[in-house]
Write a protein that holds these residues in place. Structure first.
Motif, short mmCIF file in Angstrom:
data_model
loop_
_atom_site.label_atom_id
_atom_site.label_comp_id
_atom_site.label_asym_id
_atom_site.label_seq_id
_atom_site.Cartn_x
_atom_site.Cartn_y
_atom_site.Cartn_z
N ASP A 66 -74.05 -36.25 -17.68
CA ASP A 66 -74.44 -36.92 -16.44
C ASP A 66 -75.84 -36.44 -16.05
O ASP A 66 -76.45 -35.63 -16.75
N ARG A 67 -76.36 -36.90 -14.93
CA ARG A 67 -77.76 -36.62 -14.60
C ARG A 67 -78.00 -35.13 -14.38
O ARG A 67 -79.12 -34.64 -14.47
N ASN A 68 -76.93 -34.40 -14.06
CA ASN A 68 -77.08 -32.97 -13.83
C ASN A 68 -76.73 -32.14 -15.06
O ASN A 68 -76.62 -30.93 -14.98
N ASP A 276 -73.95 -39.66 -11.65
CA ASP A 276 -73.72 -38.36 -11.02
C ASP A 276 -72.22 -38.16 -10.95
O ASP A 276 -71.53 -38.89 -10.25
N ARG A 278 -70.34 -36.12 -9.55
CA ARG A 278 -69.76 -35.86 -8.22
C ARG A 278 -69.48 -37.17 -7.48
O ARG A 278 -68.47 -37.34 -6.83
N LEU A 309 -75.41 -44.66 -10.10
CA LEU A 309 -74.94 -43.30 -9.81
C LEU A 309 -73.45 -43.16 -10.05
O LEU A 309 -72.96 -42.07 -10.32
N SER A 629 -80.35 -35.18 -5.07
CA SER A 629 -80.00 -35.30 -6.49
C SER A 629 -81.21 -35.03 -7.37
O SER A 629 -82.34 -35.29 -6.99
N VAL A 632 -83.49 -37.15 -12.67
CA VAL A 632 -82.93 -37.07 -14.02
C VAL A 632 -83.95 -37.34 -15.11
O VAL A 632 -83.91 -36.74 -16.17
#
Lengths: 649, 398
Positions: A66-68, A276, A278, A309, A629, A632
């Motif tokens: 994911d983006r994180n 994301d 979350r 997202l 956020s 990314v």
């Protein structure tokens, strides 16, 4: 007297025969010299080539994150214990000698039989030792062993697969003395979050070992994975890597003699999504919590650039099931109407948008229809069109534009819509690219439908305009399209190409391959709405949530200004014989500085306000507390290598 | 009535040495060709091919010894009976169920007898006897025609079995015998010239003529062997791509044996890989059905290299050289003609078989004398050795 010359000189006819024979021998010797001595290397090369067994070495598939950087699709080591038969040859020989001593003279066939039995008992002993050591005692079936020995003896024999950590530890500790055995590592595709984002991720399945690959035939093919659905399928070429080739030279007993790696497998790239986790999590749990066996979808989008997202569809499935062999029953269950767990309702489900389409109609009315937003229209609580009675959920009374939007007055929009005519409506729908695919998931997306000017020319009734004004009739959309639409309404008019893949990065950080970034915030068009109209629409949407009489009041979150629009479209679809409604909530927040768009669809809901707004409310509560956020596209371990790429991938 | 026989050896020892050497070599490599099998275990010990081969050799040696008991001149008088017996057996094969589509064997229970092997000896005997008439008579074309007839009868019977190799081998035998016996050269030349023309035309007919113009009907596999040898495509000229692909696949299948035989021989190098160490045979690239008989030379050449090939050729050289010595030492034209017939028989088999193994001649199923697996062939070749020893034994009994 022994004569060296066998023929009498006078017997010239016999001499002719002798000469003929001599020539024949010279020919044979000459050709043999040529084949065996001069061309030896050429033929030895041919022989060696056909004594090679080519084995395919799978490449490690790239992760999806994911983006994180939280893994969504990962690889899990799978340990097996294998037995290298060629290492047992001395053992075969010594035990055979002992066994042989017990018998008298034996014929070759009896010796062969004894040899085969002896081999089996040697391997079977090891098999039992190993399987008991790892706590899975098993018998080696003689037929299976013989088959492996006869056909693939240069390939290690797999004794135990899918070992747990404990089993591996036990084997490493106590199995060292067992001859010929070793651990083998295989990589298994694994989706650590189970059902989470399954529709978006899709799944990968093991390749068919019998299938040829680019005309290459392998004697022994170890499988890897091929993406079959979702992002796994769309970015398969990025994720997959290139399989390597290993050549095993076998001796005349077909045992492994030497191993050459011809091509090292190149691991696939990691793929970072804009998702994301979350947000995805709350989107899925909120959606699932809206009722028993919810069918529906949620799309959360960054209105500033079109990044997806969260993209949820319900009901869902566990892609891990597809890594293993799926039973026929389970497959049928996954394809059961009306739930269709495999269906990605966010991109592949098309629905009438109902009243959330009034956002588009409203802008058209204010921009092209000359409607004064403050002018009051008196609704009777229904609309009569040429004898046709159109129901209105909004109570009778006086409505201006904002109030009509917040209360979702059908009569208001039909009245002014018919006054304005169909053409501006068609035009405004096209500005949002309705009836066209967004391009997010090629091949896994439907375009929906929207009337064209040509359709109108073919014959168009006022009734159809009336239907379109309230998002019914000749219109069908996907939740993703609605997210793009409401994002455009929120961000001042830019229709983005939604983006799910943010960047790819080589798995090994030292690899030369540069990371590649997928362009961010690519605008597809602009709806060309004026500041004034935008403000009015935003105010109407805010009112829908903030005003106690608004239909979207259940989405309200303290401290966050949310602009929303509910929708509820009657359909011809039936479940258990009763007609169902597709209910919607399309929204964005914060209204003063729009950032997120949240679109919720619940199939067979009660109303947009009752079924969908609470789902959005839960999502906004999480979004409100979410720290800024990460960007990314620009972040990652190989930041130095990032090349900004404008060409689309 | 020679007073001092002791200065002349009673037996042609060189030939016996060569024959024995070849027999043992054969048994050893039949073992190598059959025991290294990966799949399936053979039955009882006496079902082992090399054991059966040794039994056949024992029987053959016994028969050859028996042949030596009676002067070949007496044997030759019985040649006609022997000949018609062989022809009868050649007819008998058609009574029995064909094996793999061919009528070559007479099942005897414990083994299948192949009369075409015996027919070769019979033709040698009957021709030798017939041609032993006074030289002047041989000038009459009618004698020549009759002699030709004696060859062509078994020739055609073997041809329709079908066994092209065994049939063809009768021709050089016959011509060599007639040539040595004294049939005028111009007669032989004419027949050979006409024959070559006919064969040439027939080949062209078989290989190139459209189906309806084909006068000679060879079996498809025989045509394909010829096509492989001449490097022709299997596909008809107007074939669709699909047919061409199919034909190419078929072609690979047919040239496969010969390609693999060449790889075996070539990869043997100078010294070979050692007995029972060959991979070509063990891994089944040399087809298991033929490795121990028609392709035994490839097995030897792979495992023993050029030196092994030369040993084999040396033994055959010795055998044939001794045969020529016998021909030269024979006390009469009958003996000489018979000896030349046998020598030609050996040489033809050796040349055609080894030539086929190394791509010198097209694939024809002919066994290598005394080396290849096959009871009938071993027995008959030993009989022929016996015949020559007989001629040598009685060379001075006038």
């Amino acid at each position: 007297m022994y004569s060296i010359n066998p023929l009498k000189a006078s017997d010239y006819r016999s001499l002719w025969i002798a000469v003929f024979v001599g020539i024949g021998f010279v020919l044979l010797i000459g050709k043999l010299w040529y084949v065996q001595v001069i061309s030896f290397e050429e033929y030895e090369g041919y022989r060696e080539i056909q004594s090679y067994r080519i084995m395919r070495e799978p490449a490690i598939r790239g992760k999806i994150l994911d983006r994180n950087g939280i893994p969504l699709a990962d690889n899990r080591p799978n340990y097996s214990i294998v037995l290298y038969l060629e290492e047992l040859r001395p053992l075969f020989q010594s035990t055979f000698k002992t066994a042989r001593a017990k018998h008298g003279t034996l014929s070759i066939s009896d010796r062969n039989r004894l040899g085969a039995l002896n081999r089996y008992s040697v391997v079977s002993n090891i098999w039992v030792q190993v399987t008991s050591l790892v706590g899975r005692p098993m018998k080696l079936h003689r037929r299976n062993f013989e088959r492996h020995y006869d056909n693939d003896r240069y390939v290690p024999l797999t004794i135990s697969e899918n070992l747990t950590r404990d089993q591996v530890a036990r084997f490493v500790e106590k199995g060292a003395h067992i001859p010929g055995v070793d651990l083998e590592l295989e990589s298994l595709r694994y989706y650590p979050n189970g059902t989470m984002a399954s529709h978006l991720l899709g799944y990968a399945r093991k390749t068919d070992p019998k299938k040829k690959e680019g005309g290459r035939k392998f004697n022994y093919s170890r499988q890897d994975y091929v993406g079959k659905k979702g992002v796994e399928a769309i970015y398969d070429d990025v994720l997959r890597g290139v399989a390597g080739e290993k050549a095993v030279l076998i001796n005349n007993m077909m045992f492994r003699q030497r191993e050459d790696v011809w091509d090292v497998a190149k691991p696939g790239n990691n793929l970072y999504l804009t998702l994301d986790l979350r947000i995805q999590r709350i989107a899925e749990s909120a959606l699932a919590g809206s009722g028993p066996n919810t069918m529906g979808a949620v799309v959360v989008m960054d209105v500033r650039n079109g990044d997806v997202l969260a993209l949820a569809s319900s009901p869902t499935y566990d892609p891990n099931e597809f890594v293993r062999i799926l039973s026929k029953n389970r497959w049928e269950e996954l394809n059961l109407e009306p739930n269709l767990p495999l269906l990605n309702r966010a991109t592949y489900g098309i629905y009438a948008p109902g009243s959330i389409f009034k956002l588009v109609v409203g802008m058209a009315l204010l921009e092209e229809g000359g409607v004064d937003p403050d002018e009051l229209y008196t609704s009777l609580g229904y609309f009569l069109l040429g004898g046709r009675y159109i129901d209105d959920t909004a109570a009778p009374g006086d409505y201006d534009f904002r109030r009509a939007l917040a209360k979702s007055s059908n009569s208001y929009f039909i009245n002014y819509g018919i006054e304005m005519g169909i053409d501006p409506l068609i035009d405004w729908g096209e500005r949002f690219f309705l009836g066209q695919k967004t391009g997010l998931l090629p091949g896994q997306e439907l375009p929906g439908m929207y009337p064209s000017r040509a359709d109108v020319r073919k014959g168009w009734h006022k009734g159809e305009t009336a239907n379109l004004c309230i998002g019914q009739g000749a219109i069908a959309v996907t939740p993703l399209q609605m997210a793009v639409m409401v994002s455009a309404v929120a961000n001042g008019g830019t229709v983005f190409e939604p983006r799910i893949a943010a960047r790819i990065e080589p798995q090994a950080s030292l690899a030369n391959n540069e990371a590649r970034v997928f362009p961010e915030g690519v605008a597809r068009g602009n709806i060309g709405v004026s500041e004034r109209v935008l403000k009015i629409v935003h105010e109407g949407m805010l009112m829908d949530v903030e005003w106690d009489e608004g239909t979207g009041v259940d989405a309200r979150v303290a401290g966050l200004s949310i602009g929303g629009k509910t929708g509820s479209a009657e359909t011809d679809k039936r479940i258990d014989g009763r007609k169902i409604k597709d209910t919607w909530f399309a929204s964005f927040a914060p209204v003063e500085d729009p950032r997120y768009a949240v679109v919720v669809l619940v199939v067979d809901g009660i109303s947009g306000g009752t079924s969908c707004a609470p789902v959005a409310q839960q999502i906004y509560e999480v979004l409100q507390d979410l720290p800024e956020s990460l960007e990314v596209s620009h972040q990652g371990p190989s930041l130095a290598n990032v090349r900004y790429s404008n060409d689309s991938f | 009535m020679t007073p001092s026989n002791h200065s002349y050896p009673r037996l042609e020892w060189g030939m016996l040495f060569a024959a024995l050497g070849l027999l043992l070599l054969g048994a050893a490599f039949i073992y190598s060709a059959t025991s290294g099998r990966l799949v399936g275990s053979p039955g009882e010990w006496y079902e082992e091919r090399f054991v059966r081969q040794l039994f056949a050799a024992l029987l053959g040696v016994g028969l050859a010894g028996a042949v030596c008991l009676v002067d070949y001149q007496i044997i030759a008088r019985w040649a006609m009976i022997f000949y018609w017996l062989a022809v009868g057996m050649l007819l008998l094969v058609f009574v029995f169920e064909p094996v793999a589509g061919v009528h070559r064997w007479i099942p005897l229970g414990f083994f299948n007898f192949q009369p075409s092997e015996l027919a070769k000896i019979a033709v040698i005997c009957v021709l030798g006897n017939y041609l032993s008439r006074p030289v002047d008579e041989l000038r009459f074309p009618i004698v020549f025609v009759k002699a030709l007839g004696m060859i062509l009868l078994p020739f055609s019977l073997v041809l329709i079995e079908p066994d092209l190799g065994s049939a063809i081998v009768l021709l050089p035998i016959g011509f060599a015998m007639m040539f040595v016996a004294g049939i005028p050269g111009h007669l032989l030349l004419r027949v050979i010239a006409c024959g070559s023309l006919v064969v040439g035309l027939a080949l062209a007919d078989v290989l190139f003529a459209p189906k309806k113009f084909q006068l000679i009907e060879l079996e498809e596999y025989q045509k394909n062997r010829l096509r492989v040898y001449f490097g022709l495509s299997f596909a008809p000229p107007n074939a669709t791509p699909q047919e061409k692909k199919e034909a190419a696949r078929e072609q690979r299948k047919f040239s496969y044996n010969i390609d693999q035989a060449l790889i075996s021989v070539g990869s043997g190098g100078l010294a070979g890989k050692g007995w029972c160490q060959g991979t070509q045979n063990a891994l089944g690239y040399l087809p298991r059905g033929v490795a121990h008989n028609d392709f035994i030379f490839s097995v030897i050449a792979e495992e023993k290299g050029f030196l092994g090939s030369m040993t084999v050729l040396g033994l055959y050289g010795l055998l044939i050289f001794s045969g020529l010595r016998v021909a030269s030492a024979a006390r009469d034209r009958l003996g000489k003609t018979l000896a030349i017939g046998v020598v030609t028989l050996w040489f033809s088999h050796v040349f055609i078989n080894i030539g086929m193994n190394i791509g010198l001649v097209p694939v024809t199923g002919l066994p290598l004398p005394l080396l290849s697996d096959g009871g009938s062939s071993v027995i008959c070749f030993l009989l022929s050795v016996g015949l020559l020893e007989n001629i040598y034994l009685y060379r001075r009994s006038y």
